[in-house]
Design a protein around this motif. Structure first.
Motif, short mmCIF file in Angstrom:
data_model
loop_
_atom_site.label_atom_id
_atom_site.label_comp_id
_atom_site.label_asym_id
_atom_site.label_seq_id
_atom_site.Cartn_x
_atom_site.Cartn_y
_atom_site.Cartn_z
N MET A 603 0.66 -1.06 0.38
CA MET A 603 -0.19 -0.68 -0.37
C MET A 603 0.72 1.24 -0.31
SD MET A 603 -3.76 -1.02 2.38
CE MET A 603 -4.76 -1.50 2.07
N ASN A 604 1.61 1.02 0.06
CA ASN A 604 2.62 2.79 0.53
C ASN A 604 2.88 2.64 0.04
OD1 ASN A 604 2.85 3.35 3.09
ND2 ASN A 604 3.74 1.02 4.23
N LYS A 605 3.65 1.26 -1.36
CA LYS A 605 4.30 2.66 -2.91
C LYS A 605 3.20 2.46 -3.52
CE LYS A 605 7.03 -0.57 -6.11
NZ LYS A 605 8.08 -2.25 -6.33
N ARG A 606 2.11 2.05 -3.38
CA ARG A 606 1.11 2.40 -4.27
C ARG A 606 0.91 3.85 -3.65
NH1 ARG A 606 -3.55 -1.45 -3.44
NH2 ARG A 606 -5.12 -0.85 -4.59
N ILE A 607 0.61 4.19 -2.58
CA ILE A 607 0.66 5.54 -1.91
C ILE A 607 1.29 6.46 -2.46
CG2 ILE A 607 0.49 7.34 -0.08
CD1 ILE A 607 -1.19 4.74 1.12
N ASP A 608 2.83 6.22 -2.71
CA ASP A 608 3.77 6.61 -3.18
C ASP A 608 3.77 6.49 -4.83
OD1 ASP A 608 4.66 7.67 -0.49
OD2 ASP A 608 6.42 5.68 -1.08
N ASN A 609 3.59 6.01 -5.40
CA ASN A 609 3.16 6.39 -6.94
C ASN A 609 2.21 7.01 -7.21
OD1 ASN A 609 5.85 4.38 -7.35
ND2 ASN A 609 4.38 2.38 -7.51
N PHE A 610 1.07 7.19 -6.90
CA PHE A 610 -0.31 7.82 -7.06
C PHE A 610 -0.21 9.30 -6.59
CE2 PHE A 610 -4.24 6.65 -7.64
CZ PHE A 610 -5.14 7.79 -7.71
N THR A 611 1.29 9.53 -5.20
CA THR A 611 1.23 10.93 -5.09
C THR A 611 2.26 11.29 -6.13
OG1 THR A 611 1.36 9.89 -2.95
CG2 THR A 611 3.19 11.91 -3.85
N ASP A 612 3.35 10.32 -7.22
CA ASP A 612 3.87 11.20 -8.00
C ASP A 612 3.23 11.63 -9.68
OD1 ASP A 612 6.05 11.06 -6.41
OD2 ASP A 612 6.73 8.59 -7.43
N LYS A 613 1.90 10.95 -9.26
CA LYS A 613 0.97 10.84 -10.79
C LYS A 613 0.23 12.34 -10.03
CE LYS A 613 0.99 6.13 -11.62
NZ LYS A 613 -0.54 5.44 -12.26
N LEU A 614 0.12 12.41 -8.88
CA LEU A 614 -0.63 13.59 -9.03
C LEU A 614 0.27 15.18 -9.01
CD1 LEU A 614 -2.90 12.20 -5.42
CD2 LEU A 614 -3.37 12.79 -7.90
N GLU A 615 1.83 14.80 -8.70
CA GLU A 615 2.42 15.88 -8.64
C GLU A 615 2.12 16.37 -9.95
OE1 GLU A 615 5.80 14.84 -6.32
OE2 GLU A 615 4.90 15.54 -4.61
N ALA A 616 2.30 15.08 -10.74
CA ALA A 616 2.64 15.60 -12.44
C ALA A 616 1.38 16.15 -12.93
CB ALA A 616 2.89 13.61 -13.28
N LEU A 617 0.25 15.63 -12.45
CA LEU A 617 -0.69 16.11 -12.38
C LEU A 617 -1.31 17.71 -12.40
CD1 LEU A 617 -3.76 15.40 -14.19
CD2 LEU A 617 -4.89 14.66 -12.12
N GLU A 618 -1.10 17.95 -11.31
CA GLU A 618 -1.15 19.12 -11.14
C GLU A 618 -0.43 20.36 -11.63
OE1 GLU A 618 -0.79 21.12 -6.38
OE2 GLU A 618 1.12 20.34 -7.11
N THR A 619 0.73 19.66 -12.16
CA THR A 619 1.84 20.65 -12.68
C THR A 619 0.91 20.86 -13.79
OG1 THR A 619 3.77 19.86 -11.99
CG2 THR A 619 4.55 20.92 -13.87
N ARG A 620 0.90 20.02 -14.75
CA ARG A 620 0.13 19.71 -15.95
C ARG A 620 -1.08 20.73 -16.17
NH1 ARG A 620 -2.17 14.34 -17.81
NH2 ARG A 620 -4.39 15.17 -17.17
N TYR A 621 -1.92 21.27 -14.94
CA TYR A 621 -3.17 22.38 -14.65
C TYR A 621 -2.39 23.40 -14.75
CZ TYR A 621 -6.24 18.24 -13.69
OH TYR A 621 -7.44 17.66 -13.72
N TYR A 622 -1.22 23.60 -14.23
CA TYR A 622 -0.39 24.78 -13.81
C TYR A 622 -0.26 25.25 -15.49
CZ TYR A 622 -0.91 25.96 -9.26
OH TYR A 622 -2.15 25.92 -8.20
N ASN A 623 0.25 24.06 -15.60
CA ASN A 623 1.09 24.14 -17.21
C ASN A 623 0.14 25.39 -17.90
OD1 ASN A 623 3.26 23.98 -16.27
ND2 ASN A 623 4.34 22.02 -17.07
N GLN A 624 -1.27 24.41 -17.75
CA GLN A 624 -2.45 24.37 -19.07
C GLN A 624 -3.55 26.22 -19.24
OE1 GLN A 624 -5.17 20.74 -18.22
NE2 GLN A 624 -3.50 19.35 -19.77
N PHE A 625 -3.14 25.80 -17.51
CA PHE A 625 -3.56 27.20 -17.05
C PHE A 625 -3.07 28.33 -17.37
CE2 PHE A 625 -6.60 26.10 -13.77
CZ PHE A 625 -7.69 25.98 -14.84
#
Length: 647
Positions: A603-625
């Protein structure tokens, strides 16, 4: 580097708030995963808390498999003023007699009055003829030590000097100014207790033990009865051997701080032969203490530093030589370092190189205790001793024998069984509570955002319900309880015909019957009750049967049918503990070593991977704006330009 825009854009959009709302939706799968992890951690902690209680109960059950628990005896003395007695499990039941002929005593002696009545009084004031420094050798059950005594020493200084060696000698000294007398005492009692004093006399043979310390002894220094006048004598010349090396800082001086290997200093005297180890951290004082507390010291020989800080050896028996040697085979000269490498002088009393020295001597020993047990005489060095499993402390002599009565200690055995049953009931009550605890499905672990929006007391109430019921109907625990109940109710096979074979026969069962009142039922899931009167009667009348019901062991590994209750429950508790540990681990377990830990690790590994994806998604949103804002700026600029041209 990409420029991230935040706050309100030219278009009027709140970029941060918009991204936050978008990320909140995106985080929902991760929040659920975190909630699942939190539930698993709470469940793991519940398992471990129960396992701690199981471990404590297993320890109690193991104690109850020992026969000694059921063999407690109770002893009493018919006259506690003569002696007291307690018993161990091996004490035979019955009535015995004990007569005290003598008490064990320490070696002790009291001086005559000094005539000064002050600790500040100087020794030369007690005896004006005492004009030169001398030595006092103090021997006891622990060893021998020698101190230098000066005419200018006060009584207080002398007492402190003697007591400073008590850890080596076992002899203490005190002075009471009101009584104006010295007191010497040994630290132990019996035949080994001794006070052996040898003090250098004046050249005229003047006895300093008599004139300065005011001690009196018989002609042969034998112990005498109290209040009998004593006299001391002057013994033959003794030998005092002095080294040649000056240890400038006294006893704290290191013998050789540059030593690279451990050396062995060998001494032979009075039929004793010993080696003493010396390293680079050994001081001359430590070497002296080694010698004085060894068998050589106990034989009467003592080592000390003289007034010139040279190591010296005092042996009152001039006829027996002291020899030294270096017991280490190497090129190092240990004897030179200690200053004892020169040939030992002749021990001829008339030899000018070793004329010897007069010593006044006093010796007294302790007395052994003497008793008659059932008519048999025995001697002991102390007033506390053991006979046939009975621990006896004698207090005074007796003209006649006093009876000892040994009986079975019913109350102690009963209390042991009751304590064991209480621990069992406490354990099953804990397990029953957790396996029947209500589950609140609507209360899940709080997310970070939910926790931020709540007060502390609200969080506490919420989480108490979220944690509830995590082990409800848990199969691991319910099967463990079932095994416990079966162990309690099953008969013990293999016991002699006519013996009690179930606990209910001695008053232990799931029902409590008192007169016409019956309490206890299956609804209590195995709670055990004790019929006090019935159990106590069984312990008193058939103790071996009671013991067998708990401690029997048929030696068959694949079955517990012939095992006693305590052994069965100890095995069941051990099995349940291991099963829970395999699933939930213990406090120091690494995640990969137990089942739930492996799941948490994943679970910790999956949470960490999810965190990386969320950070990338957040960056993408800001880049789009940011891109949108740049495009809108360009469009605004073009519009303004066209307007100007058409102007």
């Amino acid at each position: 580097m990409v420029l991230r825009l935040s706050g309100f854009s030219n278009s009027g959009i709140d970029i941060d708030d918009t991204v936050k709302k978008l990320m909140t939706a995106a985080k929902i799968p991760q929040d659920k995963l975190k909630q699942q992890k939190q539930l698993l951690e709470w469940q793991r902690d519940d398992y471990r808390a129960i396992n701690t209680k199981i471990l404590n109960f297993r320890s109690a059950a193991t104690d109850m498999t020992r026969q000694g628990t059921f063999q407690s005896k109770k002893s009493s003395s018919a006259d506690e003023s003569v002696f007291s007695v307690t018993s161990t499990a091996t004490a035979p039941e019955g009535i015995y007699s004990l007569k005290v002929n003598k008490l064990a005593t320490s070696a002790s002696v009291t001086s005559e009055a000094t005539g000064k009545s002050s600790e500040a009084a100087l020794l030369k004031d007690i005896d004006p003829t005492f004009t030169a420094n001398t030595t006092l050798s103090i021997g006891g059950e622990k060893g021998t030590a020698t101190i230098t005594v000066k005419p200018t020493d006060s009584i207080a200084v002398l007492v402190a000097s003697v007591n400073g060696k008590s850890s080596t000698t076992g002899v203490t000294m005190s002075y009471d100014a009101t009584i104006d007398k010295f007191f010497f005492a040994s630290s132990s009692t019996g035949s080994k207790a001794a006070i052996d004093l040898k003090m250098g006399s004046e050249e005229n043979g003047h006895n300093l033990l008599t004139s300065v310390l005011k001690l009196k002894g018989d002609a042969d220094n034998n112990p005498v009865t109290p209040n009998t006048p004593l006299s001391t004598d002057v013994v033959d010349k003794g030998q005092t051997l002095t080294g040649t090396v000056n240890f400038t800082t006294g006893s704290a001086t290191l013998i050789d701080k540059d030593l690279t290997t451990v050396q062995k200093f060998h001494m032979e005297v009075n039929g004793k032969s010993l080696d003493y180890e010396i390293s680079k951290t050994t001081t001359v004082g430590q070497l002296i203490d080694q010698i004085n507390s060894s068998d050589i010291g106990k034989s009467g020989v003592s080592a000390y530093l003289d007034e010139n800080n040279k190591i010296a050896f005092n042996n009152p028996d001039q006829t027996k030589p002291i020899t030294f040697s270096d017991a280490t085979v190497d090129s190092y000269s240990l004897l030179d370092k200690l200053g004892v490498s020169a040939p030992i002088p002749s021990h001829d009393p008339n030899s000018p190189t070793n004329p010897g020295k007069d010593y006044s001597s006093f010796r007294i020993t302790g007395q052994k205790a003497q008793i008659e047990f059932n008519g048999a005489t025995a001697d002991y060095d102390t007033n506390t001793f053991a006979i046939s499993g009975m621990n006896i402390t004698i207090k005074k002599t007796s003209a006649t024998a006093v009876n000892i009565t040994n009986t079975r200690d019913v109350d102690t055995v009963f209390n042991s069984i009751k304590s064991f049953v209480d621990k069992y009931n406490e354990l099953i009550d804990t397990v029953n509570t957790k396996t029947s605890e209500k589950k609140y499905k609507d209360f899940t672990p709080l997310t970070d955002e939910q926790r931020e929006a709540m007060k502390e007391d609200q969080i506490t109430i919420w989480e108490s319900k979220a944690k509830s019921g995590l082990l409800r109907s848990d199969s691991l625990l319910t099967s463990g309880l079932s095994n416990f109940r079966q162990a309690f109710s099953s008969a013990v096979d293999g016991l002699p015909v006519g013996n009690a074979k179930t606990l209910s026969q001695i008053g232990i069962s799931t029902a409590n019957i008192s007169g016409k009142s019956i309490s206890g039922s299956y609804l209590e899931n195995g709670k055990i009750y004790i019929d006090d009167d019935k159990l106590k009667k069984a312990i008193a009348e058939k103790p071996d049967e009671v013991m067998a019901l708990f401690t029997a062991n048929d030696g068959v590994k694949d079955s517990n049918k012939g095992d006693g209750l305590a052994r069965r429950l100890s095995d069941q508790a051990d099995a349940l503990f291991k099963n829970i540990s395999s699933k939930a681990g213990i406090t120091n377990s690494v995640d990969s070593s137990y089942l739930m830990g492996k799941t948490l690790k994943d679970m910790n590994k999956r949470i960490d991977n999810f965190t990386d994806k969320l950070e990338a998604l957040e960056t993408r949103y800001y880049n789009q704006f940011t891109a949108m804002e740049k495009y809108m700026n360009q469009m605004t600029a073009q519009s303004a330009q066209l307007t100007q041209q058409m102007g």
